[in-house]
Each structure stands twice: as C-alpha cells, then as structure tokens.
Design an enzyme around this catalytic site. Structure first.
Site, PDB file in Angstrom:
ATOM      1  N   ARG A   1       1.013  -1.220   0.268  1.00 38.09           N
ATOM      2  CA  ARG A   1      -0.231  -0.156  -0.316  1.00 38.09           C
ATOM      3  C   ARG A   1       0.924   1.320   0.233  1.00 38.09           C
ATOM      4  O   ARG A   1      -0.015   2.408   0.144  1.00 38.09           O
ATOM      5  CB  ARG A   1      -0.781   0.352   1.428  1.00 38.09           C
ATOM      6  CG  ARG A   1      -1.724  -1.000   0.720  1.00 38.09           C
ATOM      7  CD  ARG A   1      -3.230  -1.069   2.671  1.00 38.09           C
ATOM      8  NE  ARG A   1      -4.147  -1.798   2.190  1.00 38.09           N
ATOM      9  CZ  ARG A   1      -3.543  -2.775   2.891  1.00 38.09           C
ATOM     10  NH1 ARG A   1      -3.143  -3.683   3.183  1.00 38.09           N
ATOM     11  NH2 ARG A   1      -5.072  -3.526   3.021  1.00 38.09           N
ATOM     12  N   ASP A   2       2.148   1.455  -0.128  1.00 43.30           N
ATOM     13  CA  ASP A   2       2.865   2.798   0.436  1.00 43.30           C
ATOM     14  C   ASP A   2       4.109   2.485  -0.147  1.00 43.30           C
ATOM     15  O   ASP A   2       5.547   2.694   0.856  1.00 43.30           O
ATOM     16  CB  ASP A   2       2.844   3.322   1.994  1.00 43.30           C
ATOM     17  CG  ASP A   2       3.117   4.766   1.980  1.00 43.30           C
ATOM     18  OD1 ASP A   2       2.744   5.558   0.753  1.00 43.30           O
ATOM     19  OD2 ASP A   2       3.984   4.509   3.477  1.00 43.30           O
TER      20      ASP A   2
END
Length: 859
Positions: free
Chosen positions: A93-94
């Site tokens: 996600r990041d």
C-alpha cells in the site's frame, strides 16, 4: 495518536503479524509485534525488525540515477518481494524509495509492511512536497498512500488490490533509471492530478542510452487502469529479467533504435582531424546501423531447454485428462498433482498448491491469463483467479474432454459423443455448438482466428486415437474439413502452424486458417510427450503466445502401465507382460492369476486374465461392450465384472477358463459394479450409482436379495470383505476428503481406519485379518498399513510400508502372506530410483523460433 485508536491499531497488528510470517530474503524480517506496560501505567506498542546496515533507496537516489544494471538488479529483488507478499495476500500500500533499503552488500530489503494500514485515513499533512509522508487524498474514506507513488484508484478512493503496488513499483523504477520522480507537481494536489491525467516524461527525453524495452515496461506498469497494468508481480519480474539479459549481452535496443555497440561506434576519437574523423564517423555509423538492422532481422534468441521437477511427495494425477497448461504470456505454469491444481511462476523455485481446487482436472487459462478454468469433481466447470481466492462455479456440465478459453470470453469444451459446447467464462447456460454424428467422439476444441471455425479432434468408434482426425468445422455453415488424418490434440499456433500429437511425438505443419485446406508435409518437433488414449486422446503439452512450450515427458498412448511386484523391503520385480493401458485389477485366491481391466485400441474396456509366472499368457475374457471391475470368486473358478452390454452397467460373471458364456448376475435400475465376494462365496459387495453419489450394497447370491449397507449423501465405494466376513472396508468422503472406514455388517457400526492427514482409498485386508492396506489419497506415493484388532474393533495409526515411489498407484492387490504387492507403474522406469521416478515438466523457451526455422510458412 494512531496507537490510541484501538480499531486502527488492531488493523496494523493484524497486517504486521501477517508480514512477520513472510520469510523472504528481500523483505525485512519482523521478529515481534506487541505492547508492553510501562511503570507509569501507560502502554507502549512496538514492532521489532531486523537490524540493517546501508541506506534507503531515497538516500541513494538523492545522489542521482542508478546505473541501469544496478537499477534492474534492485528492481528484480523488490519485485520478488512483492511476489511473496501478494501470494500471501498482503498488499504493501505504500511502496516508495523510503521503504526500500539497500544493504551494504547492495541488495534490496522492502520495509514497513503493515504501517500503511496503521496510518490509513490520516489527514493530509500539508501541501508542500510530493515527497510528503503517508497521507490521504481529498475524499473521506480514501485508502492512504504517498503522493507521487499512489495509483489512480487509490487517489479516487476506490477499493485497491495488489496492482496498486505494481503502479508504485513503476514509479520507483522510473526514479531509479531517470534520476527524477515520475510524477512531481508543485504541491500534493498537483502531483495527484498529474497521476490521474498525465504520463511521465518519456525516458528518451531524459537519457538517450536506455533500452526501448524499459520504456515499454514502464508504460505497462504505470497504466492508469488496473486492467491494462501488469496483473502480477511475477509477470513484471519475468520482463525485467529478460531485459537484464539483453543489457548484459549488449543486445538491448535503445530508445534511439540503436544497440550499445552501434552507439559506441559513432563516437569520434579525440585528436583525429575532422576531415578524417567525419568519414570515419559516417562509415562507423553505417556499419552500426546496418549491424543493428541485421541483428534484429536475423539473429533470434536460440531455444533454451530445462526441467522442472515436482517437489518430493508430489506427483501428477488425473492422467486421463490434460495435466499441464501455461499462461498466454508464458509466466505461469499450472498442473494437476496430488488431486489438485498447482501453480509455478517461471522464475520461482517451487510451485504452490491452489487452495479449493481439490479433485481438479483439465486446467486451461483464460485468454488474458488471469483465470484458470478446470473440471472439478468430475462434473463441474470452475474457474479460479491466478492471484488467489475461492474458485467460482461456472456450471455443472459433466465430464470435459479438452477445453479452451477464447478471446471472446467463451469457453469451448468437448464431451466425447455429446459433442462440443460453449459457455461464457463468467457463467451462464451451456449451449451445444457442434453435434457429433453416430459413433463419433470429440476432444479438445479451439476457436480459430476469425471466430467462425472450431478446431478439434474426432474419433470414430472402433478406431484408435492414432487413427483419429484433426478437423475444423464452421459454426456458421456446419461445413467440416479434415485437416490431419492420424493424430490428436491439434492446436493452432500464432506463427502460422498447426501442431498435433501422434504416438507421443509432437508434429507441426504450416497452416493458414484463412484458406482452410488440408496441410501437407508434417515435421516431427518433440518426442516423448506423455499422452493418454482411451476416451480422451489427451496429450500433456501446452504453449504460450510468446513461444514457451511445456510438456510432461513419458510414454505415448501405446505405452500403458507396467505390472510389477513390490516387496515390503522396497525391491521391485516387473512382471513379464507388455505394458497396457490398465486400471482395476484383482489377484486370484491362490495368487496364480490376475484379472485385469484393460483398455483396447477401440477405446472400450475389457477383462483379461494373466497367469503370473508365464509371459504372454494373456486371455481375453470379455469382448462385448465396456467391461470393468473384475472380482474373483472365492474358489477362483469365476470372474465377476460390470458390463454395459445391456445399456446400463450390470453385474455379470464368466468362468475363468471361458468354458461358459457370461451370465447376468444383478440388474438394478442404477448402474452397479462388483467389488468383493465373501470367503464363503455366499454374498457379493457392489457399488451402486456413479461418482459423486455412489453407495455400497450387498447381494445374496443364492436368493438374489439386495440391501444397501452404506447409502448417504456422501460418496461411498470400494467395499472389501474381511476374511471372516464380519466386516468390510470402504472409501467415503463424508468428512470432506476420501478416507478408509470399516463397518460391521450385522450392527452397522462404523470405524475410521485412515486416521492420518494423507487420507485413504482402495483398501485390502491381510488374509489373517490383522492388517488393512490402502493407498493415500493426497496424491503422495506409497502404501499405508494399519494393524487391526476385532474384539472390539480398533485400527492403529497407519504407517508407510516402504519409501518407494509407486507411480500411478490407482488399484493394487496383496498376496496371501502380506509380503508382496501387485501394482501398476510407468513403463521403462525403475520405481526405486529417484532419478527416473521423479515427475517433471520439460520447458523449452523460444520454441517458436525453432518451429519457424524448421517448418517455414512462407510468411
């Protein structure tokens, strides 16, 4: 403040603990996650990670772009980390340079799995730099990310999947090779707008010495729509490895259309006068350009061959159907082993089983490579995403004889005499598209380019699959053209060829589907492809659209299986009979004869009798219809069997010396098969019905009275009497997977025998009733034994008799003294030798180049 939010903290700990379960060299190890009370009564939440020395990728990129070879090495390692995480169902996600660490040895470590979940729904921290930490977009409820690395679907607040990580990966790769961020506005909002609406600056405008293929990889990774992006990290890594090989060999085509060699050639050495230098430059430029043109025109990559061995205790199953398939882009191989689907990425070391695909057969990929279709439980058509998840039922259709998934999203499948059908890949009502004429059976349909003609194999009753025809039939006019006489598994190849298998050899011939005329001049391409004749005509091979061929090596359709004795100590003694395509077998009470179910050249099953110690002593007992499940009478005078000569499967018997014609024994409304006769010869056990709803019944041979002993919603079969007739063992899947159970005839009390996780089926008693032998049903080889006591009944935990690999152990029998086992195995292999016993898949890369050279098409 995040740690004070219980819901947010719980999400973080759940994700971080999942990441801690990952064990990969390019993912930082998380040793512990938890909390600890301090002396002042507060609680400290912590995560323990391995100590690393080096610098973050962000710190390295602050010094400028990386050399291309180093960038590709790091990118491949990050991609491998994502493969492992995504396979475990974890999305980072990041992903960004700050979360990628470069060790002092120069290797990548991906950090902070789970931290993105902790800071989900955080508010923006300002509008300064697009380098800002994890933050939210503009809509409440959005999934977080880092501006400059967020996928468009993250910015729009849509549900994300693993493909968001691949977009971020593309941003990271762009930064490594370009030395600048792919999307960098004056503030956060402008950066997000650039991601949504603009493409990054082409790399040839930044650096002219980068490969053209790199631009193609970046364009695909940074596609705005997830469906147009790379669908898996594995596919991306495959392309990066290919690019890395080109760069290492100096054959990569640059964005300028040159190779590194030709670029170097045009540089004028210092000190050469311009009147001399200019002609030299022109000459070397011409040589470089012509050399590049010639290299790209006439030097294709040579084929590369290697083997993939299946892991220990894993073996192919459902050999009567296709067991292997490769995705259209060549990045994934799916095969059937241990009665379920397994998947292996080309670049991985080991395959992994696909959960929920038990009792799978006949795998095939969707046209986009994102789904795998397969037959489940003998009568269901299902699909499962290559990224994981539960399989989805398409429809209940019955047995499949070859299937393919066309680019019109329609699945075409054969059903033997039932013709060829189609059904939407998303589900719907199956529709017949080609009906068979009387006596014909169809197998392996494939829609040809243009969408009008279907290619398939057809066999006429009484023929051999080596006499089958490869035909094409129009879905519009119903015209049929015979293309190949003699062969099976015909498939159109996008190189302009038709390939098919004859007696285990893959042949190829130039073919134009737009002309639809029988081709001529077939060429042998690959020998030793395992195939199965009988009712399927299956040959275990497949190829990708980029020219990767996979196949299972082994005997052809005529190879069959070898009968052999296997002792408890693991020694093997082949019996003196030619290998035949056999199945159910039964050893006579005196151990001198074998009743064997064999499939003939006409595709029908017959009962043969072999004398154990005499080579060539085969006697054909039955000839009419299909005849199956031979069972000896208690005195060895008769052989009971099931036959469909009357239309339905009934039980018949015939004297073993063939002095009398066959006699009908049991005719019920449901199909029935004999499985065992008591030692006193008075009663017979039989299976009634077909999988997955078989039941176990008993027949009194003198009065002809029948009674169903085990009849539930589960599938029960294969009953065998104990020597004293008080008990019988049988197979049942009442608890899910198949296991072996014992049941007392009088009381109906039932006991579990196969208590291990390996399951069980095909049980046999020792003659003294003290042991029960059976084979595991998890696909692993071997014979298990449980010790038995009768008063009261109990069975010990099963143990394996020996560590031999008994290949294709479907049915077996045991001698009276329990010391030797009659088994079937693959011919020409020593089942005690791991070198010949280990199942494997052969792979040929760049096979299309060999095909085009050996079989010119005139294109």
């Amino acid at each position: 403040e995040f740690a004070s939010d219980p819901e947010r903290l719980a999400r973080f700990e759940q994700e971080a603990r999942a990441a801690a379960a990952l064990n990969h060299p390019h993912i930082a190890v998380v040793h512990d996650v938890g909390s600890e009370a301090t002396e002042d009564g507060t609680t400290t939440h912590f995560m323990v990670q391995e100590y690393l020395e080096g610098q973050s990728l962000r710190e390295r990129l602050d010094k400028g772009a990386l050399p291309l070879d180093k960038a590709l090495d790091l990118a491949i390692e990050v991609g491998e980390a994502l493969i492992a995480a995504h396979k475990a169902g974890i999305i980072h996600r990041d992903l960004k340079p700050d979360n990628i660490f470069v060790t002092e040895e120069g290797h990548a470590k991906v950090l902070d799995f789970g931290l993105a979940k902790l800071t989900e729904m955080a508010a923006p921290t300002g509008s300064s730099a697009s380098m800002s930490p994890t933050m939210l977009g503009t809509v409440a409820g959005q999934v977080m990310g880092t501006a400059g690395y967020m996928a468009p679907e993250q910015i729009n607040g849509e549900e994300i999947d693993h493909r968001a990580d691949l977009f971020a990966f593309g941003c990271v790769l762009y930064g490594m090779v370009a030395g600048k961020q792919a999307f960098a506005g004056r503030n956060v909002m402008q950066t997000l707008d650039l991601i949504l609406a603009e493409a990054p600056q082409p790399i040839d405008e930044i650096k002219a010495d980068l490969p053209l293929k790199l631009q193609w990889i970046l364009d695909k990774a940074l596609a705005k729509e997830p469906a147009k992006r790379y669908q898996t990290a594995g596919d991306l890594v495959v392309d990066l490895r290919s690019l890395g090989a080109d760069v290492e060999l100096g054959t990569a085509i640059l964005v300028t259309g040159e190779t590194p060699t030709s670029r170097a050639a045009v540089e004028t050495p210092r000190g050469i006068p311009w009147k001399v230098g200019v002609p030299v430059v022109i000459a070397t430029l011409l040589v470089g350009v012509l050399g590049t043109w010639w290299a790209t025109l006439s030097v294709p990559e040579p084929p590369m061959r290697f083997e993939i061995e299946l892991p220990e205790q894993v073996d192919f199953s459902s050999s009567g159907r296709r067991v292997v398939a490769i995705s259209p882009n060549g990045s994934r191989i799916v095969f059937v082993a241990n009665n379920q689907l397994w998947m292996r990425l080309i670049g991985d070391l080991v395959p992994t089983p696909i959960s929920g695909t038990e009792n799978a057969r006949s795998p095939f990929f969707s046209h986009d490579g994102q789904q795998v279709g397969f037959q489940a439980n003998f009568d269901q058509l299902k699909r499962v995403a290559v990224t994981g998840g539960a399989p989805v039922l398409i429809d209940t259709i019955g047995a499949i004889f070859g299937a393919s998934w066309a680019d019109n999203d329609m699945i075409y499948f054969g059903q033997g005499a039932g013709g060829i059908w189609q059904v939407p890949g998303t589900g719907g009502t199956p529709e017949i598209v080609i009906e068979m004429q009387d006596g014909e059976r169809a197998h392996g349909p494939q829609l040809l380019p243009g969408g009008e003609w279907l290619l398939f194999t057809v066999l006429t009753s009484g023929g051999n699959w080596n006499d089958a025809s490869i035909v094409a039939q129009s879905l519009v006019t119903e015209d049929r053209v015979e293309l190949i006489q003699g062969g099976t598994e015909g498939r159109w190849v996008p190189t302009g060829h038709l390939v098919y298998v004859l007696d285990g050899t893959l042949f190829a011939v130039a073919f134009d589907p737009g002309v639809m005329e029988p081709p001529a001049g077939a060429t042998s391409m690959v020998e030793g492809i395992r195939m199965r004749g009988g009712t399927t005509g299956a040959a275990h091979y497949g190829f990708s659209e980029n020219g990767r061929l996979v196949y299972v090596p082994g005997a052809g359709a005529a190879g069959g299986y070898q009968l052999a004795w296997v002792d408890r100590d693991g020694s093997v003694e082949p019996l003196p009979f030619e290998p035949r395509d056999s199945s159910f077998l039964d050893l006579s009470p005196d151990g001198q004869f074998i009743a064997l179910e064999i499939q003939g050249d006409d595709g029908e099953w017959d009962i043969w009798i072999y004398e154990v110690d005499r080579a060539g002593s085969q006697v054909l007992l039955t000839t009419e219809g299909n005849n199956e499940n031979p069972v000896w009478s208690d005195d060895g005078e008769w052989v009971f069997f099931a036959s469909d000569r009357g239309g339905n499967y009934d039980i018949w018997k015939r004297r073993a010396d063939r002095s009398l014609e066959a006699v009908l024994v049991l005719d019920l409304e449901a199909p029935v098969w004999p499985t065992s006769i008591s030692d006193d010869g008075e009663v017979l056990l039989f299976d009634s019905g077909v999988f997955p709803n078989r039941d176990v019944g008993i027949l009194a041979l003198d009065t002809q009275e029948t009674e169903m002993l085990v009849a539930t919603a589960a599938d029960e079969s294969g009953g065998r009497f104990s020597p004293d007739g008080r008990f019988f063992v049988f197979n049942s899947n009442e608890t899910g997977g198949f296991g072996v159970y014992a049941r007392e005839v009088a009381s109906g009390s039932t006991f579990s025998v196969s208590t291990s996780s390996r399951g069980g089926a095909v049980a046999r008693w020792s003659r003294d009733g003290t042991e029960i032998y059976y084979r595991p049903t998890d696909g692993t080889p071997g014979i298990l034994v449980a010790e038995v006591t009768m008063e009261p009944f109990s069975a010990s935990d099963p143990v394996e008799i020996s560590d031999i690999r008994v290949r294709r152990l479907t049915n077996f029998d045991v001698t009276a003294d329990g010391q030797r086992f009659l088994v079937t195995t693959l011919p020409g292999s020593d089942i005690t030798d791991p070198a010949t016993a280990t199942p494997r898949i052969n792979v040929i890369l760049n096979w299309f180049e060999e095909l085009k050279q050996r079989v010119p098409t005139g294109r």
